[in-house]
Design a protein around this motif. Structure first.
Motif, PDB file in Angstrom:
ATOM      1  N   ASN A  94      -1.568   2.960  13.842  1.00 44.63           N
ATOM      2  CA  ASN A  94      -1.882   1.558  13.510  1.00 44.63           C
ATOM      3  C   ASN A  94      -1.571   0.633  14.680  1.00 44.63           C
ATOM      4  O   ASN A  94      -2.324  -0.290  14.974  1.00 44.63           O
ATOM      5  CB  ASN A  94      -1.088   1.096  12.289  1.00 44.63           C
ATOM      6  N   ALA A 146       3.928  -4.263   9.353  1.00 50.14           N
ATOM      7  CA  ALA A 146       4.740  -3.163   8.806  1.00 50.14           C
ATOM      8  C   ALA A 146       4.835  -2.026   9.828  1.00 50.14           C
ATOM      9  O   ALA A 146       5.902  -1.440  10.028  1.00 50.14           O
ATOM     10  CB  ALA A 146       4.146  -2.659   7.496  1.00 50.14           C
ATOM     11  N   SER A 147       3.728  -1.740  10.500  1.00 51.33           N
ATOM     12  CA  SER A 147       3.734  -0.646  11.474  1.00 51.33           C
ATOM     13  C   SER A 147       4.523  -1.013  12.723  1.00 51.33           C
ATOM     14  O   SER A 147       5.242  -0.179  13.274  1.00 51.33           O
ATOM     15  CB  SER A 147       2.301  -0.263  11.836  1.00 51.33           C
ATOM     16  N   ARG A 202       0.831  -1.211   0.000  1.00 55.66           N
ATOM     17  CA  ARG A 202       0.000   0.000   0.000  1.00 55.66           C
ATOM     18  C   ARG A 202       0.861   1.254   0.000  1.00 55.66           C
ATOM     19  O   ARG A 202       0.699   2.140  -0.832  1.00 55.66           O
ATOM     20  CB  ARG A 202      -0.947   0.013   1.193  1.00 55.66           C
ATOM     21  N   TRP A 216      -8.822   1.522  10.203  1.00 57.29           N
ATOM     22  CA  TRP A 216      -7.670   1.394   9.326  1.00 57.29           C
ATOM     23  C   TRP A 216      -7.931   2.042   7.966  1.00 57.29           C
ATOM     24  O   TRP A 216      -7.084   2.766   7.428  1.00 57.29           O
ATOM     25  CB  TRP A 216      -7.304  -0.085   9.145  1.00 57.29           C
ATOM     26  N   LEU A 262       2.659   4.397  -4.281  1.00 57.46           N
ATOM     27  CA  LEU A 262       3.000   5.687  -4.907  1.00 57.46           C
ATOM     28  C   LEU A 262       4.381   5.616  -5.571  1.00 57.46           C
ATOM     29  O   LEU A 262       4.598   6.222  -6.620  1.00 57.46           O
ATOM     30  CB  LEU A 262       3.017   6.798  -3.849  1.00 57.46           C
ATOM     31  N   ARG A 271       7.035  -3.049  12.763  1.00 62.14           N
ATOM     32  CA  ARG A 271       8.436  -2.972  12.316  1.00 62.14           C
ATOM     33  C   ARG A 271       8.953  -1.549  12.329  1.00 62.14           C
ATOM     34  O   ARG A 271      10.091  -1.292  12.683  1.00 62.14           O
ATOM     35  CB  ARG A 271       8.590  -3.548  10.915  1.00 62.14           C
ATOM     36  N   PHE A 272       8.117  -0.620  11.945  1.00 61.27           N
ATOM     37  CA  PHE A 272       8.537   0.773  11.930  1.00 61.27           C
ATOM     38  C   PHE A 272       8.750   1.271  13.359  1.00 61.27           C
ATOM     39  O   PHE A 272       9.789   1.850  13.692  1.00 61.27           O
ATOM     40  CB  PHE A 272       7.468   1.626  11.237  1.00 61.27           C
ATOM     41  N   ASP A 296      -2.690   8.458   2.825  1.00 67.74           N
ATOM     42  CA  ASP A 296      -2.404   8.368   1.381  1.00 67.74           C
ATOM     43  C   ASP A 296      -2.596   9.741   0.736  1.00 67.74           C
ATOM     44  O   ASP A 296      -1.809  10.147  -0.131  1.00 67.74           O
ATOM     45  CB  ASP A 296      -3.345   7.352   0.694  1.00 67.74           C
ATOM     46  N   GLU A 356       1.213   7.684  11.139  1.00 71.53           N
ATOM     47  CA  GLU A 356       0.391   6.581  10.639  1.00 71.53           C
ATOM     48  C   GLU A 356       0.764   5.262  11.321  1.00 71.53           C
ATOM     49  O   GLU A 356      -0.100   4.520  11.786  1.00 71.53           O
ATOM     50  CB  GLU A 356       0.530   6.432   9.117  1.00 71.53           C
ATOM     51  N   HIS A 357       2.048   4.982  11.371  1.00 77.28           N
ATOM     52  CA  HIS A 357       2.484   3.722  11.988  1.00 77.28           C
ATOM     53  C   HIS A 357       2.135   3.698  13.473  1.00 77.28           C
ATOM     54  O   HIS A 357       1.691   2.675  14.000  1.00 77.28           O
ATOM     55  CB  HIS A 357       3.981   3.520  11.782  1.00 77.28           C
ATOM     56  N   GLU A 388      -0.280  -5.025   7.378  1.00 75.56           N
ATOM     57  CA  GLU A 388      -0.184  -3.616   7.784  1.00 75.56           C
ATOM     58  C   GLU A 388       0.268  -3.499   9.231  1.00 75.56           C
ATOM     59  O   GLU A 388       1.095  -2.654   9.575  1.00 75.56           O
ATOM     60  CB  GLU A 388      -1.548  -2.937   7.633  1.00 75.56           C
ATOM     61  N   HIS A 393       6.697  14.624   5.517  1.00 69.82           N
ATOM     62  CA  HIS A 393       6.654  13.245   5.033  1.00 69.82           C
ATOM     63  C   HIS A 393       7.064  12.292   6.156  1.00 69.82           C
ATOM     64  O   HIS A 393       6.412  11.269   6.417  1.00 69.82           O
ATOM     65  CB  HIS A 393       7.596  13.132   3.826  1.00 69.82           C
ATOM     66  N   SER A 440       0.314  11.811  -1.176  1.00 72.16           N
ATOM     67  CA  SER A 440       0.092  12.229  -2.562  1.00 72.16           C
ATOM     68  C   SER A 440       0.234  13.744  -2.696  1.00 72.16           C
ATOM     69  O   SER A 440       0.887  14.246  -3.622  1.00 72.16           O
ATOM     70  CB  SER A 440      -1.301  11.763  -2.971  1.00 72.16           C
ATOM     71  N   ASN A 448       4.519   9.627   8.178  1.00 72.90           N
ATOM     72  CA  ASN A 448       4.848   8.196   8.299  1.00 72.90           C
ATOM     73  C   ASN A 448       4.783   7.756   9.751  1.00 72.90           C
ATOM     74  O   ASN A 448       4.189   6.721  10.081  1.00 72.90           O
ATOM     75  CB  ASN A 448       6.279   7.964   7.813  1.00 72.90           C
ATOM     76  N   ALA A 504      -5.812   4.946   6.305  1.00 76.34           N
ATOM     77  CA  ALA A 504      -5.121   4.718   5.025  1.00 76.34           C
ATOM     78  C   ALA A 504      -5.456   5.838   4.038  1.00 76.34           C
ATOM     79  O   ALA A 504      -4.564   6.407   3.394  1.00 76.34           O
ATOM     80  CB  ALA A 504      -5.499   3.353   4.451  1.00 76.34           C
TER      81      ALA A 504
END
Lengths: 139, 365
Positions: free
Chosen positions: B88, B103-104, A11, B43, A15, B106-107, B51, B84-85, B100, B77, B55, B81, B47
């Protein structure tokens, strides 16, 4: 040019992939380490660049303990990539802030390997980085 | 206009950061869930929100030439990030896909500041105990253990504890011990113990205590009781705790010895691997405890200090492979120059016992 993008987070990487595709690259995305390895082992599969995440599930290919629960899966995966494709260009693309990781990849042949932090790099910047890397003289 | 868009993004992210700081205490997750804007509670909503930010930042970066603006975009940016993590992991709503969540996590675990926050610590413990995905549970647990082993000094780990709690868990352990038909390890060298399903709530409570091993109860009675109630997954959690203690060079030998005691009771391949790892790399007292544990598992409970060990019954090819593997690993350990003569002596004894079991199996076959 064909890019193999290996990352467990499709996801957020969407981008980045879009920017690369818009920039004329063919991108094959693998969120699964085992599928990525199968593709890399196949000599008929054309790959000009591998974009490699570091922190992702180890899959069946690597042990939980050897990858720190997946926090460092990209390291043994990079070794395997080098064993199948010694001359393919690789960008290690990660959020992991470990200085030793950056050093590890910086010690590799600069013509073949770059280390890029996701946090520092917007999609448009990443695409420019890839353009520069790929335009450098091949081995 | 780029400046207006950036200001809007900055304002939204500052609100989230403000909430994070306000709720940064144990029990703060519920407050955060109640206070954060409705769009960020699910979630899908998060997202979409992030996003859009990503963008927008990417679009503005392509429109602008200013270095100052480029620097602002980069900061936003990074902040987006992180937000968001963070959300989550802390919100932990059931709609988050496991990829997801992973990934979060892990961050977050790579960010020292976030990892040490009570809010994140609590969220990781909840994920380790309650998430539906085994890989999320184990991954969260691993990082809790790593954090504890690195950050909790001996000074943070006390000999003090609540006597009432200590007695409570001793009583629980003895109650379950009385239900057994035989003494010795509950598992074998190959097969871990079966989870006592009637004790699931107790196990969850024990794991929450183990996630913060600071007092005498958490460091001693809790591992022992987990050894008496748990099954394969509890064994994995205890192996992770022991491995982290050793890998991070923690000085808490007492805690490590109690972890080995729990693992000798649980048995199974993962426990054996963790005990072998401890025998190889831990401090001397922990090595000896690990070797005792391996001896108990390899001889189905007979301890050579009190009686002559009978050879174990090797009744399958898998069991034979497990004993041969143990024999090989012990031989390698014997050859290590760093082990003391007493440890070497204990390894030799265990190796003899394992070889006798293998020979007896050949005779019977």
């Amino acid at each position: 040019m064909r890019i193999l993008f290996i990352d467990d987070d499709p996801r957020r990487m969407g981008l980045y992939v879009e920017e690369l595709v818009d920039g004329g690259y063919e991108v094959v995305f693998h969120s699964d380490v085992d599928a990525a390895l199968t593709a890399l082992e196949n000599p008929t599969e054309k790959v000009d660049l591998v974009v490699l995440d570091i922190s992702m599930p180890p899959g069946a290919a690597f042990k939980f303990e050897d990858t720190l629960g997946g926090s460092r899966t990209g390291l043994p995966l990079y070794d395997k990539i080098r064993s199948f494709r010694p001359n393919v260009k690789v960008v290690a693309f990660t959020n992991v802030p470990d200085r030793r990781l950056a050093e590890h990849f910086s010690n590799e042949d600069n013509r073949l390997c770059r280390f890029v932090r996701k946090l520092d790099t917007l999609p448009s910047q990443f695409k420019e980085l890839v353009d520069d890397f790929m335009s450098e003289t091949k081995l | 206009m780029p400046a207006v868009r950036l200001k809007r993004i900055e304002r939204s992210l500052r609100e989230i950061d403000h909430l994070r700081r306000e709720c940064n205490h144990f029990g703060g997750a519920a407050e955060l869930a109640g206070t954060v804007s409705p769009a960020l509670r699910t979630w899908e909503g998060r997202a979409d929100f992030f996003d859009t930010i990503s963008s927008d930042l990417n679009d503005v970066s392509q429109e602008t030439q200013s270095e100052e603006t480029a620097a602002t975009i980069k900061e936003l940016h990074i902040e987006a990030n992180m937000s968001e993590h963070f959300l989550n992991v802390v919100m932990n709503d059931k709609t988050v896909p496991s990829s997801e969540t992973n990934a979060s996590i892990r961050f977050v675990v790579e960010n020292e500041e976030m990892l040490s926050s009570p809010l994140i610590q609590e969220a990781l413990i909840d994920l380790a105990i309650n998430d539906e995905q085994p890989e999320v549970r184990r991954f969260s647990w691993l990082h809790i253990c790593r954090y504890n082993s690195r950050k909790l000094t001996l000074g943070d780990r006390t000999e003090h504890g609540n006597d009432v709690e200590l007695d409570r868990w001793k009583t629980v352990r003895k109650q379950f011990l009385r239900k057994r038909t035989s003494f010795g390890p509950r598992g074998t060298i190959l097969i871990p113990a079966t989870l006592r399903s009637e004790a699931r709530d107790l196990i969850n409570e024990l794991l929450r205590l183990l996630a913060r091993p600071t007092g005498i109860v958490e460091r001693t009675e809790v591992p022992l009781t987990l050894g008496e109630l748990g099954g394969a997954e509890v064994a994995l959690f205890l192996t992770d705790a022991l491995r982290c203690e050793i890998n991070e060079h923690s000085k808490d030998e007492e805690y490590q010895v109690y972890l080995t005691s729990a693992l000798l009771n649980l048995g199974g391949e993962d426990s054996v691997e963790a005990l072998l790892n401890a025998a190889e790399y831990a401090s001397e007292p922990v090595r000896l405890a690990a070797l005792s544990g391996l001896e108990a598992l390899a001889t189905s409970g007979a301890v050579s200090l009190t009686e002559y060990s009978e050879p174990a019954m090797i009744d399958s090819d898998e069991m034979r492979d497990a004993y041969e593997d143990l024999s090989n690993r012990l031989s390698v350990l014997m050859a290590q120059p760093s082990i003391s003569s007493y440890v070497k002596f204990k390894v030799e004894e265990l190796l003899d016992s394992v070889r006798i079991s293998l020979s007896s199996a050949e005779v019977l076959a």
